[in-house]
Scaffold this active site. Sequence first.
Site, short mmCIF file in Angstrom:
data_model
loop_
_atom_site.label_atom_id
_atom_site.label_comp_id
_atom_site.label_asym_id
_atom_site.label_seq_id
_atom_site.Cartn_x
_atom_site.Cartn_y
_atom_site.Cartn_z
N GLU A 85 0.82 -1.21 0.00
CA GLU A 85 0.00 0.00 0.00
C GLU A 85 0.86 1.26 0.00
O GLU A 85 2.06 1.22 0.25
CB GLU A 85 -0.92 0.04 1.23
CG GLU A 85 -2.26 -0.67 1.07
CD GLU A 85 -3.24 0.10 0.20
OE1 GLU A 85 -2.86 1.16 -0.36
OE2 GLU A 85 -4.39 -0.35 0.07
N ASN A 103 -10.46 5.32 1.90
CA ASN A 103 -9.45 5.12 0.87
C ASN A 103 -9.46 6.29 -0.11
O ASN A 103 -10.23 7.24 0.01
CB ASN A 103 -9.71 3.80 0.11
CG ASN A 103 -8.63 2.77 0.37
OD1 ASN A 103 -7.45 3.09 0.28
ND2 ASN A 103 -9.03 1.56 0.70
N ASP A 111 -9.89 1.57 -4.50
CA ASP A 111 -8.86 1.54 -3.46
C ASP A 111 -8.04 2.84 -3.53
O ASP A 111 -8.58 3.91 -3.68
CB ASP A 111 -8.00 0.29 -3.62
CG ASP A 111 -7.44 -0.22 -2.30
OD1 ASP A 111 -7.05 0.62 -1.46
OD2 ASP A 111 -7.37 -1.44 -2.10
#
Length: 292
Positions: free
Chosen positions: A13, A151, A203
């Site tokens: 991430e 997100n 995302d």
Amino acid sequence: MERVSGVSCTVGESPTWSAAESAWYWVDIPAKRVWRMDASSGATRYWDTAEMAACVATKAGGGLIAGMETGIFSLELGEAQAASAFKLATPASGLGEGMRFNDGRCDRQGRFWAGTMFMDMGAAKAVGQLYRYDAGRGISAPFVSELLTQNGTAFSPDGRIMYLSDSHPQRRMVWAFDYDLADGVPSNRRVFADMTTYVGRPDGAAVDADGCYWICGNDGGCVLRFTPDGKLDRRIDVPMLKPSMCAFGGKDLDTLLVTSIVSGKPEDAEWGGAVALLRPGVKGVAETPFGA
């Protein structure tokens, strides 16, 4: 697409480009690890952290600012294998058991934005909140509440539009806000993209120099680009089933780094958790380091 050699993340991430170092940073959340790759040599290394770091941004003068399990931290990355961490702030109400920070980045003025989530996504608890942190004012009260899986935080090239997504399977929504440059306050929340009508869950995200919003289609194996008026105009299929976040970088800001999450599915065995670089044919916008 070029795979970053020797790197596989369980939950990769928060890629971010450091122009000052000509290097990429990203995290592997459950591994409690911060990764770095030198752009010229391709050499990689990592630092271990005491808590899970879910989002990072570069700091003016070096090091990183991070949203972690118990608050916002400053991370110093030296020669030792472990990062040195100093807690900067915790939300006034605390995070609560089972919570952590998730996605975040700096606005164009160098203020750090990060949101929280309940880690057990199956519980579908809408207790996530979005916060702003700056050195002068500390951590804000929550600006957005009742998020399932916060997100997709990003800012338009001029900084006047803030984007935010909720990637939970029950929500799958991207919003836009008007953003006050002086005060750092978002307003006029509206739907930017209803991702229930597109492939994947929204995302992590990035914005290009044309003001288009790039969002990873988690579970959909793609990265989608939306124009500033919310129209889908491009889809790039990637070999990872669960791309998690993308960021522009490189000397000319024309490279997109994409992190991913291991899905556990046989068809994703080779690329799940990979970190990859691609050239989408457009340039990004330089990120402002925290405190710049």
